[in-house]
Scaffold this active site. Structure first.
Site, PDB file in Angstrom:
ATOM      1  N   ASN A   1      81.402  -1.302  36.218  1.00 39.85           N
ATOM      2  CA  ASN A   1      80.576  -0.210  36.377  1.00 39.85           C
ATOM      3  C   ASN A   1      81.459   0.556  34.377  1.00 39.85           C
ATOM      4  O   ASN A   1      80.172   1.160  34.049  1.00 39.85           O
ATOM      5  CB  ASN A   1      81.057   1.633  36.753  1.00 39.85           C
ATOM      6  CG  ASN A   1      80.092   1.410  38.394  1.00 39.85           C
ATOM      7  OD1 ASN A   1      78.586   1.004  38.410  1.00 39.85           O
ATOM      8  ND2 ASN A   1      80.363   2.147  39.374  1.00 39.85           N
TER       9      ASN A   1
ATOM     10  N   GLU B   1      81.631   0.967  47.029  1.00 42.66           N
ATOM     11  CA  GLU B   1      80.571  -0.181  47.034  1.00 42.66           C
ATOM     12  C   GLU B   1      81.255  -0.940  47.920  1.00 42.66           C
ATOM     13  O   GLU B   1      80.966  -2.546  48.445  1.00 42.66           O
ATOM     14  CB  GLU B   1      81.463  -1.809  45.715  1.00 42.66           C
ATOM     15  CG  GLU B   1      83.121  -1.536  45.856  1.00 42.66           C
ATOM     16  CD  GLU B   1      83.308  -0.086  45.230  1.00 42.66           C
ATOM     17  OE1 GLU B   1      85.330  -0.467  45.371  1.00 42.66           O
ATOM     18  OE2 GLU B   1      83.951   0.753  45.476  1.00 42.66           O
TER      19      GLU B   1
ATOM     20  N   ASP C   1      82.949  -6.359  50.253  1.00 44.23           N
ATOM     21  CA  ASP C   1      83.198  -4.820  49.087  1.00 44.23           C
ATOM     22  C   ASP C   1      83.796  -6.225  47.919  1.00 44.23           C
ATOM     23  O   ASP C   1      83.205  -6.898  48.231  1.00 44.23           O
ATOM     24  CB  ASP C   1      84.470  -4.821  49.567  1.00 44.23           C
ATOM     25  CG  ASP C   1      85.613  -3.505  47.899  1.00 44.23           C
ATOM     26  OD1 ASP C   1      84.935  -2.184  48.795  1.00 44.23           O
ATOM     27  OD2 ASP C   1      86.270  -4.154  47.320  1.00 44.23           O
TER      28      ASP C   1
ATOM     29  N   ASP D   1      74.178   0.907  39.957  1.00 43.53           N
ATOM     30  CA  ASP D   1      73.586   1.599  41.444  1.00 43.53           C
ATOM     31  C   ASP D   1      72.526  -0.072  41.740  1.00 43.53           C
ATOM     32  O   ASP D   1      72.389  -0.469  42.821  1.00 43.53           O
ATOM     33  CB  ASP D   1      72.665   2.477  40.818  1.00 43.53           C
ATOM     34  CG  ASP D   1      73.403   4.079  40.904  1.00 43.53           C
ATOM     35  OD1 ASP D   1      74.539   4.008  41.369  1.00 43.53           O
ATOM     36  OD2 ASP D   1      72.489   4.795  40.590  1.00 43.53           O
TER      37      ASP D   1
ATOM     38  N   HIS E   1      76.366   2.741  35.125  1.00 40.21           N
ATOM     39  CA  HIS E   1      76.672   3.825  36.697  1.00 40.21           C
ATOM     40  C   HIS E   1      74.866   2.914  37.196  1.00 40.21           C
ATOM     41  O   HIS E   1      75.123   2.452  37.912  1.00 40.21           O
ATOM     42  CB  HIS E   1      77.167   4.503  36.924  1.00 40.21           C
ATOM     43  CG  HIS E   1      78.489   5.155  36.515  1.00 40.21           C
ATOM     44  ND1 HIS E   1      79.075   5.180  37.821  1.00 40.21           N
ATOM     45  CD2 HIS E   1      78.839   5.871  35.488  1.00 40.21           C
ATOM     46  CE1 HIS E   1      80.271   5.177  37.847  1.00 40.21           C
ATOM     47  NE2 HIS E   1      80.434   5.656  36.659  1.00 40.21           N
TER      48      HIS E   1
END
Length: 312
Positions: free
Chosen positions: A183, A219, A175, A192, A188
């Site tokens: 973010n 994630e 994780d 990504d 975002h």
């Protein structure tokens, strides 16, 4: 996940060694050629190590080629292997029997080297194209690693294989730490790109052919490690954690570091009766939770003590 193939794995099944040798000489320089002299050997080989194509003699003692083909077509793991029958007869009845059993082609004896080479090349090309299309369906569009659907199917297949062979199966759950805060701070698009870089690092660290990195959701990632004991799986986890940290992806919103870090949980199970796949997933997830509770940015293993519970 492997998409490109350089050398194919060809299994030649014939009860006459001279016939195997003739085919071996045709393909040994270009492909990896394996041999079986009866149907039982061929079936056992395919259970442990699936070939890309089989050249299968029809007439053999005990289990003949037609029965071998039928049995392979019944198994989800082997049903897509292209099987070219090699036969000394060429009657319409025998041709029909080869098609009905599930063969993709047949070659008559004595073999013509050019014919064998061209038919094998054609069917390998079709097989690899089909593999590519199947794999593209199972890729996560953002990160390029396996998606959840492929992960679920592959985990079930590896579970059956390890159970059959009595080998361990390890699972790594990963994780990205404080990803929501990442973010919120960087946007975002940057998020990504962060996930793509983490996935790329996973592919670099997990280079064994059977290891599978996958995006589990959001994630969170997972890595299937077949035939891997807990010590080896934990070592891979430590290498992966350090490699992702070394990417140096800025994360000023993190509460533990100024770069992106990950928490990793690792578990191992020997698949036996009364133990199910969900038990392995639960154990790896519990180890991931323990890594987070211990401060994040670390690896926590199922057989951990203080050695694996340290910040890396």
């Amino acid at each position: 996940m492997q998409i490109e193939k350089n050398r194919a794995r060809i299994l030649v099944v014939d009860d006459q060694p001279i016939n195997i040798q003739a085919i071996y000489r045709l393909f040994a320089g270009e492909h990896d050629v394996f041999m079986a002299t009866n149907g039982a050997q061929a079936l056992e080989f395919c259970k442990k190590d699936i070939p890309d194509l089989i050249l299968l003699d029809v007439i053999m003692p005990d289990t003949d080629g037609l029965e071998v083909c039928r049995q392979l077509k019944l198994s989800p793991e082997t049903k897509d292997i292209p099987i070219i029958f090699v036969t000394a007869h060429n009657t319409p009845e025998e041709q029909d029997a080869c098609w009905d059993a599930g063969g993709v082609d047949f070659i008559t004896k004595p073999i013509n080297p050019a014919t064998v080479r061209n038919r094998v090349r054609a069917h390998l090309t079709l097989k690899f194209q089909a593999d590519l299309l199947r794999q593209l369906v199972f890729l996560d569009g953002l990160t390029g690693v396996a998606n959840r659907r492929f992960f679920d199917e592959r985990l079930e297949r590896e579970w059956r294989r390890c159970k059959r062979n009595g080998h361990p199966l390890s699972l790594m759950m990963l994780d990205v730490d404080y990803f929501k805060k990442f973010n919120d701070r960087y946007g975002h698009i940057a998020g990504d790109e962060c996930l793509r870089m983490v996935a790329g690092c996973m592919k670099q660290v997990l280079q064994r052919p059977d290891d599978l990195p996958a995006r589990y959701g959001g994630e969170e990632f997972a890595c299937i490690l077949p035939e891997t004991k807990i010590a080896g799986a934990c070592q891979l986890g430590r290498e992966l954690e350090a490699s992702i940290r070394a990417l140096g992806i800025e994360h000023q919103a993190s509460e533990i570091a100024d770069v992106v870090t990950v928490s990793i949980g690792v578990a191992e199970i020997y698949p036996i009766r009364h133990i199910e796949i969900v038990d392995l997933i639960k154990e790896a997830d519990q180890q991931l939770y323990a890594a987070k509770q211990a401060g994040r940015g670390r690896v926590h293993c199922a057989e951990d003590n203080a050695e694996e519970q340290r910040m890396l």
